[in-house]
Motif scaffolding. Structure first.
Motif, PDB file in Angstrom:
ATOM      1  N   ARG A  93       0.872  -1.304   0.069  1.00 39.00           N
ATOM      2  CA  ARG A  93       0.161   0.021  -0.070  1.00 39.00           C
ATOM      3  C   ARG A  93       0.734   1.282  -0.174  1.00 39.00           C
ATOM      4  O   ARG A  93       0.506   2.460  -0.561  1.00 39.00           O
ATOM      5  N   ALA A  94       1.974   1.187   0.587  1.00 40.37           N
ATOM      6  CA  ALA A  94       2.867   2.282   0.729  1.00 40.37           C
ATOM      7  C   ALA A  94       3.378   2.849  -0.637  1.00 40.37           C
ATOM      8  O   ALA A  94       3.673   1.951  -1.724  1.00 40.37           O
ATOM      9  N   LYS A  95       3.237   3.870  -0.960  1.00 43.59           N
ATOM     10  CA  LYS A  95       3.593   4.597  -2.326  1.00 43.59           C
ATOM     11  C   LYS A  95       5.248   5.274  -1.962  1.00 43.59           C
ATOM     12  O   LYS A  95       5.306   5.790  -0.647  1.00 43.59           O
ATOM     13  N   ASP A  96       5.849   5.571  -2.843  1.00 41.77           N
ATOM     14  CA  ASP A  96       7.250   6.452  -2.705  1.00 41.77           C
ATOM     15  C   ASP A  96       6.890   7.798  -2.777  1.00 41.77           C
ATOM     16  O   ASP A  96       7.365   8.524  -3.562  1.00 41.77           O
ATOM     17  N   GLU A  97       6.068   8.487  -1.804  1.00 39.81           N
ATOM     18  CA  GLU A  97       5.680   9.693  -1.568  1.00 39.81           C
ATOM     19  C   GLU A  97       5.901  10.108  -0.020  1.00 39.81           C
ATOM     20  O   GLU A  97       5.301   9.603   0.822  1.00 39.81           O
ATOM     21  N   PRO A  98       6.861  10.932   0.186  1.00 39.76           N
ATOM     22  CA  PRO A  98       7.743  11.859  -0.895  1.00 39.76           C
ATOM     23  C   PRO A  98       9.041  10.592  -1.561  1.00 39.76           C
ATOM     24  O   PRO A  98       9.073   9.668  -0.713  1.00 39.76           O
ATOM     25  N   ALA A 129      -8.958 -11.034   6.174  1.00 41.85           N
ATOM     26  CA  ALA A 129      -9.071 -11.583   5.024  1.00 41.85           C
ATOM     27  C   ALA A 129     -10.071 -10.362   4.462  1.00 41.85           C
ATOM     28  O   ALA A 129     -11.072 -10.098   4.977  1.00 41.85           O
ATOM     29  N   SER A 130      -9.932 -10.182   3.328  1.00 39.09           N
ATOM     30  CA  SER A 130     -10.641  -8.858   2.710  1.00 39.09           C
ATOM     31  C   SER A 130     -11.873  -9.556   1.946  1.00 39.09           C
ATOM     32  O   SER A 130     -11.896 -10.557   1.187  1.00 39.09           O
ATOM     33  N   ASP A 140      -5.892   1.522  -3.821  1.00 38.86           N
ATOM     34  CA  ASP A 140      -5.979   1.154  -5.268  1.00 38.86           C
ATOM     35  C   ASP A 140      -4.618   0.196  -5.694  1.00 38.86           C
ATOM     36  O   ASP A 140      -4.932  -0.751  -6.700  1.00 38.86           O
ATOM     37  N   ALA A 141      -3.666  -0.037  -4.709  1.00 41.56           N
ATOM     38  CA  ALA A 141      -2.606  -0.854  -4.883  1.00 41.56           C
ATOM     39  C   ALA A 141      -3.078  -2.210  -4.691  1.00 41.56           C
ATOM     40  O   ALA A 141      -2.649  -3.297  -5.710  1.00 41.56           O
ATOM     41  N   GLU A 142      -4.247  -2.484  -3.900  1.00 37.88           N
ATOM     42  CA  GLU A 142      -4.687  -3.818  -3.971  1.00 37.88           C
ATOM     43  C   GLU A 142      -5.771  -4.283  -5.173  1.00 37.88           C
ATOM     44  O   GLU A 142      -5.595  -5.123  -5.786  1.00 37.88           O
ATOM     45  N   ASN A 176      -7.436  -7.189 -11.057  1.00 36.01           N
ATOM     46  CA  ASN A 176      -8.051  -7.117 -12.292  1.00 36.01           C
ATOM     47  C   ASN A 176      -9.119  -5.777 -12.314  1.00 36.01           C
ATOM     48  O   ASN A 176      -9.922  -5.409 -13.059  1.00 36.01           O
ATOM     49  N   ARG A 177      -8.715  -4.794 -11.362  1.00 37.88           N
ATOM     50  CA  ARG A 177      -9.312  -3.450 -11.540  1.00 37.88           C
ATOM     51  C   ARG A 177      -8.089  -2.282 -11.300  1.00 37.88           C
ATOM     52  O   ARG A 177      -7.105  -2.250 -10.752  1.00 37.88           O
ATOM     53  N   ASP A 178      -8.567  -1.193 -11.890  1.00 36.98           N
ATOM     54  CA  ASP A 178      -7.684   0.054 -11.972  1.00 36.98           C
ATOM     55  C   ASP A 178      -7.933   0.789 -10.668  1.00 36.98           C
ATOM     56  O   ASP A 178      -6.939   1.403 -10.125  1.00 36.98           O
ATOM     57  N   SER A 179      -9.165   0.767  -9.909  1.00 45.18           N
ATOM     58  CA  SER A 179      -9.314   1.457  -8.972  1.00 45.18           C
ATOM     59  C   SER A 179     -10.152   0.641  -8.004  1.00 45.18           C
ATOM     60  O   SER A 179     -10.783  -0.427  -8.361  1.00 45.18           O
TER      61      SER A 179
END
Length: 446
Positions: free
Chosen positions: A61-66, A101-102, A136-138, A143-146
């Motif tokens: 889930r983590a993004k390279d931000e910053p 579990a999701s 959105d990473a998940e 098969n989903r964009d968002s």
């Protein structure tokens, strides 16, 4: 009469502090090593914790931000929870085993089958932490964009949980006769086919796993949103909460217990367990030194990255200025709790990210064993909690401190057990066996 508290141990990654992996006494590769988790689970079991808990996300889930922050994070590689807990089931004998579990990226039959199997493998110690996921990473791994919108995923989750509960009632507790002489493996009158057809799911059943030793695995829920609390009130046995002050905690506790009663359930059958991250020392100064040591290991980029996931992008605001309203937060309830904390304690953005980095959003306690126990006892006596989800800053060293110092103090006060009195997680929590929807016997099949 003094209420006995429940204790869970959150053992994801290497602890709840962002810099735990850099601590000189922590193995930075531990989160990918069964031996690390085996040591943690055995320590928690020796201290008679009710359960160990593995939160999970099915993507990084983590993004390279910053920029430059992601490579500083240890929260990027871990083991799949149910595979891990199945291994730990064979290495422990009493402690409960709970994992996430999701409901968005699984099917009900998958979840029902896996947790029923874990419950039988462990002898009645399994629990499912119900989440809808949020990133959105998940979505992009499935098969989903968002990600699904908020209303849809909670509507799906509510139906998902009911289908899973229905599948867990597929077999009566005494369905399997195993009559070799007559050639009858099970009594067909004690098998129930769900035949569910709803808006999101069509599931015939039955489940191909015998009834759980607990009647059904324990259901855990962590959301504090309106939709999440409705699911908790109707189905959950345990709720993990993240309030940072006792007034907020008492309001949440009373409100959720009222919802449980409105659903026709006994409020005592839902355990509310706020998360705490304790820094423990023989003196308060020593505890503060442990806190400061780990905080000094947090690079600014990594600390700031924690606000992106919880509060939205705050990069346009001065780091030493006040914390603004959340900007498109991914998890609304956590964002609101953090904003409340920042406003109450007049924190800057920099101070807030240090607080989050120290406990990943859970409440931080710094002090001696007696001081930590005082806080926990106060929350119990003022009906802000039924127990606590302990989120050590670093593992296994934070758990060792808690087991050696705080657990004996809680026992001296008559607030926590000295030994296990039950074999199942349901028994540890003091919860009754759930009735089958078919009005049939609920005893386990063996």
């Amino acid at each position: 009469m003094t209420r006995m508290m429940s204790l869970g141990l959150s053992m994801r990654y290497l602890g709840y502090h962002a810099a735990a992996w850099r601590h000189p006494e922590v193995d930075p590769g531990g989160a990918s090593d069964l031996a690390h988790f085996a040591e943690v689970a055995r320590l928690a079991e020796a201290a008679t914790f009710d359960m160990v808990f593995l939160a999970d996300g099915i993507g990084i889930r983590a993004k390279d931000e910053p920029a430059g922050s992601l490579c500083q994070s240890a929260q990027t590689a871990e083991l799949e929870p149910l595979t891990l807990l199945s291994a730990l089931a064979a290495l422990t004998s009493r402690i409960g085993l709970v994992a996430t579990a999701s409901t968005t990226y699984n099917e009900p039959f998958h979840v029902a089958r896996k947790y029923a199997s874990l419950d039988r493998i462990s002898g009645g110690r399994a629990g499912w932490n119900i989440v809808t996921s949020w990133s959105d990473a998940e979505a992009q791994n499935f098969n989903r964009d968002s990600h699904l919108d908020y209303a849809t995923r909670y509507e799906r989750a509510a139906e998902f949980v009911e289908v899973v509960k229905g599948l867990w009632d597929s077999w009566d507790g005494d369905a399997f006769r195993h009559d070799k002489a007559a050639g009858v493996f099970f009594d067909p009158a004690k098998l129930h086919v769900l035949n569910h057809a709803g808006k999101h799911f069509k599931v015939k059943g039955p489940l191909s796993v015998a009834r759980s030793p607990q009647g059904r695995p324990i259901l855990v829920q962590a959301g504090a949103s309106e939709a999440g609390m409705e699911i908790a009130a109707g189905s959950a046995d345990v709720v993990y909460a993240v309030p940072h002050d006792i007034d907020t905690a008492r309001t949440y506790y009373a409100g959720l217990k009222r919802r449980v009663a409105a659903q026709g359930r006994d409020p005592a059958h839902l355990k509310i367990m706020p998360g705490i991250t304790p820094f423990i020392g023989r003196t308060e100064a020593e505890a503060r030194e442990k806190y400061d040591l780990l905080n000094a290991l947090v690079a600014p980029e990594l600390g700031l990255s924690y606000l992106y996931g919880q509060m939205g992008d705050l990069s346009g605001h001065p780091l030493d200025g006040p914390v603004p309203e959340p900007n498109d937060p991914k998890v609304r309830s956590i964002a609101q709790n953090l904003l409340t904390l920042a406003r109450r304690e007049d924190l800057t953005i920099r101070q807030l990210y240090t607080t989050i980095a120290a406990g990943f959003g859970s409440r931080i306690l710094i002090g001696t064993a007696a001081q930590i126990a005082d806080e926990m006892q106060d929350w119990m006596e003022r009906e802000a909690a039924d127990g606590f989800n302990i989120c050590p800053p670093a593992l296994p060293i934070g758990l060792r401190d808690f087991a050696a110092e705080v657990v004996p103090e809680l026992r001296r006060r008559g607030l926590f057990r000295t030994d296990y009195a039950a074999a199942t997680l349901r028994g540890h929590l003091g919860l009754p066996m759930p009735a089958s929807r078919y009005g049939t016997p609920v005893m386990p099949s063996r």
